[in-house]
Write a protein that holds these residues in place. Structure first.
Motif, PDB file in Angstrom:
ATOM      1  N   GLN A   1      14.949 -10.920 -19.875  1.00 34.49           N
ATOM      2  CA  GLN A   1      15.025  -9.914 -18.704  1.00 34.49           C
ATOM      3  C   GLN A   1      13.376  -9.557 -18.117  1.00 34.49           C
ATOM      4  O   GLN A   1      12.737  -9.470 -19.672  1.00 34.49           O
ATOM      5  N   VAL A   2      13.478  -9.095 -17.466  1.00 38.65           N
ATOM      6  CA  VAL A   2      12.525  -8.148 -16.594  1.00 38.65           C
ATOM      7  C   VAL A   2      12.515  -6.898 -16.405  1.00 38.65           C
ATOM      8  O   VAL A   2      13.422  -7.287 -15.245  1.00 38.65           O
ATOM      9  N   GLN A   3      11.842  -5.799 -16.136  1.00 39.28           N
ATOM     10  CA  GLN A   3      11.642  -4.893 -16.016  1.00 39.28           C
ATOM     11  C   GLN A   3      10.633  -4.623 -14.472  1.00 39.28           C
ATOM     12  O   GLN A   3       9.315  -4.824 -14.895  1.00 39.28           O
ATOM     13  N   LEU A   4      11.170  -3.425 -13.687  1.00 39.22           N
ATOM     14  CA  LEU A   4      10.339  -3.615 -12.253  1.00 39.22           C
ATOM     15  C   LEU A   4       9.754  -2.283 -12.284  1.00 39.22           C
ATOM     16  O   LEU A   4      11.148  -1.239 -12.065  1.00 39.22           O
ATOM     17  N   VAL A   5       8.672  -1.651 -11.915  1.00 39.84           N
ATOM     18  CA  VAL A   5       8.568  -0.507 -11.704  1.00 39.84           C
ATOM     19  C   VAL A   5       8.079  -0.169 -10.509  1.00 39.84           C
ATOM     20  O   VAL A   5       6.702  -0.328 -10.509  1.00 39.84           O
ATOM     21  N   GLU A   6       8.109   0.600  -9.757  1.00 39.80           N
ATOM     22  CA  GLU A   6       7.541   0.490  -8.146  1.00 39.80           C
ATOM     23  C   GLU A   6       7.161   1.486  -8.037  1.00 39.80           C
ATOM     24  O   GLU A   6       7.663   2.870  -8.985  1.00 39.80           O
ATOM     25  N   SER A   7       5.845   2.015  -7.440  1.00 30.99           N
ATOM     26  CA  SER A   7       5.514   3.175  -6.800  1.00 30.99           C
ATOM     27  C   SER A   7       4.449   3.320  -5.700  1.00 30.99           C
ATOM     28  O   SER A   7       4.474   2.059  -5.144  1.00 30.99           O
ATOM     29  N   GLY A   8       4.534   4.616  -4.815  1.00 24.56           N
ATOM     30  CA  GLY A   8       3.604   4.709  -3.724  1.00 24.56           C
ATOM     31  C   GLY A   8       4.020   4.746  -2.320  1.00 24.56           C
ATOM     32  O   GLY A   8       3.715   4.517  -1.324  1.00 24.56           O
ATOM     33  N   GLY A   9       5.177   5.125  -2.869  1.00 23.71           N
ATOM     34  CA  GLY A   9       6.488   5.222  -1.023  1.00 23.71           C
ATOM     35  C   GLY A   9       5.947   6.383  -0.691  1.00 23.71           C
ATOM     36  O   GLY A   9       5.686   7.416  -1.596  1.00 23.71           O
ATOM     37  N   GLY A  10       6.714   6.645  -0.111  1.00 30.55           N
ATOM     38  CA  GLY A  10       6.463   8.335   1.172  1.00 30.55           C
ATOM     39  C   GLY A  10       6.694   8.321   2.646  1.00 30.55           C
ATOM     40  O   GLY A  10       7.146   7.502   3.268  1.00 30.55           O
ATOM     41  N   LEU A  11       6.355  10.022   2.487  1.00 25.74           N
ATOM     42  CA  LEU A  11       6.241  10.266   3.809  1.00 25.74           C
ATOM     43  C   LEU A  11       5.179   9.835   5.206  1.00 25.74           C
ATOM     44  O   LEU A  11       3.545   9.921   4.786  1.00 25.74           O
ATOM     45  N   VAL A  12       4.742   8.347   5.906  1.00 26.87           N
ATOM     46  CA  VAL A  12       3.446   8.800   6.497  1.00 26.87           C
ATOM     47  C   VAL A  12       3.718   8.671   8.104  1.00 26.87           C
ATOM     48  O   VAL A  12       4.835   8.713   8.905  1.00 26.87           O
ATOM     49  N   GLN A  13       2.378   9.032   9.008  1.00 25.25           N
ATOM     50  CA  GLN A  13       2.572   8.600  10.476  1.00 25.25           C
ATOM     51  C   GLN A  13       2.351   7.554  11.477  1.00 25.25           C
ATOM     52  O   GLN A  13       1.863   6.616  10.551  1.00 25.25           O
ATOM     53  N   PRO A  14       3.108   7.010  12.158  1.00 29.37           N
ATOM     54  CA  PRO A  14       2.850   6.580  12.557  1.00 29.37           C
ATOM     55  C   PRO A  14       1.275   5.624  12.901  1.00 29.37           C
ATOM     56  O   PRO A  14       0.662   6.949  13.459  1.00 29.37           O
ATOM     57  N   GLY A  15       1.133   4.661  12.590  1.00 25.59           N
ATOM     58  CA  GLY A  15      -0.241   4.400  12.590  1.00 25.59           C
ATOM     59  C   GLY A  15      -0.603   4.059  11.656  1.00 25.59           C
ATOM     60  O   GLY A  15      -2.143   4.009  10.771  1.00 25.59           O
ATOM     61  N   GLY A  16      -0.239   4.472  10.670  1.00 27.10           N
ATOM     62  CA  GLY A  16      -1.051   5.462   8.926  1.00 27.10           C
ATOM     63  C   GLY A  16      -0.711   4.058   8.008  1.00 27.10           C
ATOM     64  O   GLY A  16      -0.232   3.099   8.907  1.00 27.10           O
ATOM     65  N   SER A  17      -0.694   4.382   6.756  1.00 28.86           N
ATOM     66  CA  SER A  17      -0.959   3.507   5.834  1.00 28.86           C
ATOM     67  C   SER A  17      -0.740   3.795   4.532  1.00 28.86           C
ATOM     68  O   SER A  17      -0.367   4.944   4.497  1.00 28.86           O
ATOM     69  N   LEU A  18       0.331   2.972   3.603  1.00 29.89           N
ATOM     70  CA  LEU A  18       0.571   2.822   2.644  1.00 29.89           C
ATOM     71  C   LEU A  18       0.219   2.224   1.947  1.00 29.89           C
ATOM     72  O   LEU A  18       0.414   0.650   1.859  1.00 29.89           O
ATOM     73  N   ARG A  19       0.141   1.935   0.919  1.00 29.73           N
ATOM     74  CA  ARG A  19      -0.134   0.834  -0.616  1.00 29.73           C
ATOM     75  C   ARG A  19       1.394   1.137  -2.011  1.00 29.73           C
ATOM     76  O   ARG A  19       1.060   2.277  -2.444  1.00 29.73           O
TER      77      ARG A  19
END
Length: 117
Positions: A1-19
């Motif tokens: 098995q492989v476990q995957l843990v995500e992070s970094g989502g959220g709310l951003v305005q148009p034109g903005g950036s997220l990682r």
């Protein structure tokens, strides 16, 4: 098995950036491809971007030139840098890891990305 843990989502305005980040653990020797899929309400899950162990990449046409996928094999972590975000990028983003593009592979729990003013 492989476990995957995500992070970094959220709310951003148009034109903005997220990682987004995705850390893999477990039977990682079985993994060649790490990538991101997304699913918006009422739509099918779609590939956003993927990267192989060797660094080959695939992108959805809708994100080319705006999103960049990268990978740190020493840390078993993949990253998705999202720039110039648009409201239509709003979705739940899922990390995925697999041996081959044709396989379903393993999935993370998903992280919400909302692009709104």
């Amino acid at each position: 098995q492989v476990q995957l843990v995500e992070s970094g989502g959220g709310l951003v305005q148009p034109g903005g950036s997220l990682r987004l980040s995705c850390a893999a653990s477990g039977r990682i020797f079985s993994i060649n491809i790490m990538g991101w899929y997304r699913q918006a309400p009422g739509k099918q899950r779609e590939l956003v971007a993927g990267i192989t162990n060797a660094g080959s990449t695939r992108y959805a046409d809708s994100v080319k030139g705006r999103f960049t996928i990268s990978r740190d094999n020493a840390k078993n972590t993949a990253y998705l840098q999202m720039n110039s975000l648009k409201p239509e990028d709003t979705a739940v983003y899922y990390c995925n890891a697999k041996a081959d593009w044709a396989l379903n592979g393993y999935w993370g729990q998903g992280t919400q990305v909302t692009v709104s003013s």
